[in-house]
Design an enzyme around this catalytic site. Sequence first.
Site, PDB file in Angstrom:
ATOM      1  N   CYS A 114      73.397  11.806 -12.181  1.00  9.69           N
ATOM      2  CA  CYS A 114      73.416  10.546 -11.099  1.00  9.69           C
ATOM      3  C   CYS A 114      72.102   9.204 -11.785  1.00  9.69           C
ATOM      4  CB  CYS A 114      72.249  11.164  -9.551  1.00  9.69           C
ATOM      5  SG  CYS A 114      74.088  11.475  -8.958  1.00  9.69           S
ATOM      6  N   HIS A 243      68.150   5.325  -6.008  1.00 10.32           N
ATOM      7  CA  HIS A 243      69.414   6.113  -6.107  1.00 10.32           C
ATOM      8  C   HIS A 243      69.991   6.329  -4.626  1.00 10.32           C
ATOM      9  CE1 HIS A 243      73.032   8.865  -7.370  1.00 10.32           C
ATOM     10  NE2 HIS A 243      72.108   9.485  -6.866  1.00 10.32           N
ATOM     11  N   ASN A 273      77.026   8.842  -2.066  1.00  5.43           N
ATOM     12  CA  ASN A 273      76.015   8.479  -3.226  1.00  5.43           C
ATOM     13  C   ASN A 273      77.449   8.697  -4.242  1.00  5.43           C
ATOM     14  OD1 ASN A 273      75.346  10.038  -5.833  1.00  5.43           O
ATOM     15  ND2 ASN A 273      74.082  11.747  -5.239  1.00  5.43           N
TER      16      ASN A 273
HETATM   17  N1  ACO Z   1      77.222  20.089   8.502  1.00  5.79           N
HETATM   18  C1  ACO Z   1      77.027  20.166   9.590  1.00  5.79           C
HETATM   19  N2  ACO Z   1      75.755  21.370   9.022  1.00  5.79           N
HETATM   20  C2  ACO Z   1      75.479  21.525   7.283  1.00  5.79           C
HETATM   21  C3  ACO Z   1      76.592  21.200   6.892  1.00  5.79           C
HETATM   22  C4  ACO Z   1      77.301  20.037   7.458  1.00  5.79           C
HETATM   23  N3  ACO Z   1      78.046  18.843   6.322  1.00  5.79           N
HETATM   24  N4  ACO Z   1      76.046  20.997   5.407  1.00  5.79           N
HETATM   25  C5  ACO Z   1      74.951  22.169   5.714  1.00  5.79           C
HETATM   26  N5  ACO Z   1      75.254  22.250   7.194  1.00  5.79           N
HETATM   27  C6  ACO Z   1      74.112  23.412   7.552  1.00  5.79           C
HETATM   28  C7  ACO Z   1      73.989  24.092   6.813  1.00  5.79           C
HETATM   29  O1  ACO Z   1      75.034  25.446   6.259  1.00  5.79           O
HETATM   30  C8  ACO Z   1      72.811  25.187   7.364  1.00  5.79           C
HETATM   31  O2  ACO Z   1      72.451  26.050   8.318  1.00  5.79           O
HETATM   32  P1  ACO Z   1      72.499  26.993   8.284  1.00  5.79           P
HETATM   33  O3  ACO Z   1      70.275  26.636   8.556  1.00  5.79           O
HETATM   34  O4  ACO Z   1      72.500  27.692   9.358  1.00  5.79           O
HETATM   35  O5  ACO Z   1      72.119  28.170   6.903  1.00  5.79           O
HETATM   36  C9  ACO Z   1      71.943  23.829   7.616  1.00  5.79           C
HETATM   37  O6  ACO Z   1      73.062  23.011   7.723  1.00  5.79           O
HETATM   38  C10 ACO Z   1      70.559  23.478   7.113  1.00  5.79           C
HETATM   39  O7  ACO Z   1      71.054  23.254   5.880  1.00  5.79           O
HETATM   40  P2  ACO Z   1      70.316  22.233   4.220  1.00  5.79           P
HETATM   41  O8  ACO Z   1      70.815  22.742   3.122  1.00  5.79           O
HETATM   42  O9  ACO Z   1      69.020  22.909   4.785  1.00  5.79           O
HETATM   43  O10 ACO Z   1      70.475  20.872   4.926  1.00  5.79           O
HETATM   44  P3  ACO Z   1      69.447  19.658   4.189  1.00  5.79           P
HETATM   45  O11 ACO Z   1      68.721  19.431   5.314  1.00  5.79           O
HETATM   46  O12 ACO Z   1      68.666  20.391   3.244  1.00  5.79           O
HETATM   47  O13 ACO Z   1      70.138  18.774   3.902  1.00  5.79           O
HETATM   48  C11 ACO Z   1      71.337  18.076   1.956  1.00  5.79           C
HETATM   49  C12 ACO Z   1      70.925  18.731   2.799  1.00  5.79           C
HETATM   50  C13 ACO Z   1      72.023  16.182   2.818  1.00  5.79           C
HETATM   51  C14 ACO Z   1      72.723  18.227   1.008  1.00  5.79           C
HETATM   52  C15 ACO Z   1      70.101  17.659   0.987  1.00  5.79           C
HETATM   53  O14 ACO Z   1      69.622  18.751   0.983  1.00  5.79           O
HETATM   54  C16 ACO Z   1      70.417  16.622   0.308  1.00  5.79           C
HETATM   55  O15 ACO Z   1      69.803  15.685   0.254  1.00  5.79           O
HETATM   56  N6  ACO Z   1      69.857  17.350  -1.099  1.00  5.79           N
HETATM   57  C17 ACO Z   1      69.310  16.131  -2.485  1.00  5.79           C
HETATM   58  C18 ACO Z   1      70.904  16.519  -3.425  1.00  5.79           C
HETATM   59  C19 ACO Z   1      70.549  14.944  -4.042  1.00  5.79           C
HETATM   60  O16 ACO Z   1      69.293  14.436  -4.391  1.00  5.79           O
HETATM   61  N7  ACO Z   1      71.247  15.406  -5.567  1.00  5.79           N
HETATM   62  C20 ACO Z   1      70.746  15.168  -6.645  1.00  5.79           C
HETATM   63  C21 ACO Z   1      71.880  13.659  -7.240  1.00  5.79           C
HETATM   64  S1  ACO Z   1      74.170  14.246  -7.041  1.00  5.79           S
HETATM   65  C22 ACO Z   1      73.971  14.165  -8.731  1.00  5.79           C
HETATM   66  O17 ACO Z   1      73.226  13.945  -9.370  1.00  5.79           O
HETATM   67  C23 ACO Z   1      75.563  15.047  -8.876  1.00  5.79           C
END
Ligand code: ACO
Length: 316
Positions: A114, A243, A273
């Site tokens: 990214c 980003h 993204n």
């Molecule tokens: N719908 C419903 N529930 C979901 C979903 C979904 N799509 N996805 C995950 N959950 C659940 C999980 O299973 C978890 O359930 P549990 O508590 O029963 O285990 C709960 O929701 C919380 O999951 P988290 O992963 O802790 O959720 P978070 O608030 O962290 O959000 C997200 C997830 C959106 C992916 C976030 O962590 C994020 O944006 N991370 C950074 C991404 C990023 O910047 N990546 C770098 C660039 S990408 C690249 O370089 C290719």
Amino acid sequence: MTYYSKVIGTGGYLPEKVLTNAQLSETVDTSDEWIYERTGIKSRRIASAEETASSMAEIAARQAIEAAQIDPESIDLIIVATGTPDRVYPSTGCLLQRRLGIKHAVAFDIQAACSGSIFGLSIADQYIKSGAAKTVLVVGSEACSRIVDWTDRTTCILFGDGAGAILLTASEEQGILSTHIHSDGEYEELLYCPTSTEQQAGYISMRGNEVFKVAVNTLGRIVDETLEANELEQSHIDWLVPHQANSRIIAATAKKLKLSMDQVIMTLENQGNTSSASVLLAFNEGVRDGRIQRGQVVLLEAFGAGFTWGSALIKY
Ligand code: ACO
């Protein structure tokens, strides 16, 4: 004389097909509310079967060339950032060169996930400042939908397809003020995508919550580094072009810069993204709708797999 890299044109392309959160919730266990609250995304664009990183790059690049009103033959370097190349080789840069019919330019790809377009801007700036190139085309282009596991609700909700382009030329006027790029290969397991040369080819794998924390802290540090290098205060920044990974990560960076969200170019809601394309797509949008004005100071930043991260401070 040392030259600056001046922005002379921008472009962008998004595939026609829209995939909404509601549509995704029909195939995986998720909801529009969950996705929007946690990420800020409502829909994303998906490339058609015929579209590739190079075909999308071509449309974005042609727009940038038209905006700059230059002869394409004056481009002497083409840099394409992509994690979803048409082929392992030739590079997408070479394929783009052929599509644009630019004969003598040198073309290559870079892979910084990214952060790709920020790395591309940094390389372009070094070439221009050193006098090794005069006019450089940087494109970020991604068909992320091809490496997304559409059964994995933790990642398939995040990504979209598209391409962003920027043209830079050597100028005595200020342009790119500084770029800052970093990598740390220690974090491979938090975010990766296996290749087809591995025993098990596969899809994006991400430990999102852990990536989130590192991203917020790291982007905070890159803001400090960029301001310090230019002896600037937060108040000197007119626009943040981040980003587009997650609205909560973006809000944390805006807060660090003491910027209101009105000074942040957001495209996430309807694009998701788009990896290396996202910063250039957002920059293009801000330029084309007239928010980013000549003479303003714009901070571009990104964070991605690697980990890689970086910023570019531009006097537009
Ligand atoms: N719908 C419903 N529930 C979901 C979903 C979904 N799509 N996805 C995950 N959950 C659940 C999980 O299973 C978890 O359930 P549990 O508590 O029963 O285990 C709960 O929701 C919380 O999951 P988290 O992963 O802790 O959720 P978070 O608030 O962290 O959000 C997200 C997830 C959106 C992916 C976030 O962590 C994020 O944006 N991370 C950074 C991404 C990023 O910047 N990546 C770098 C660039 S990408 C690249 O370089 C290719």
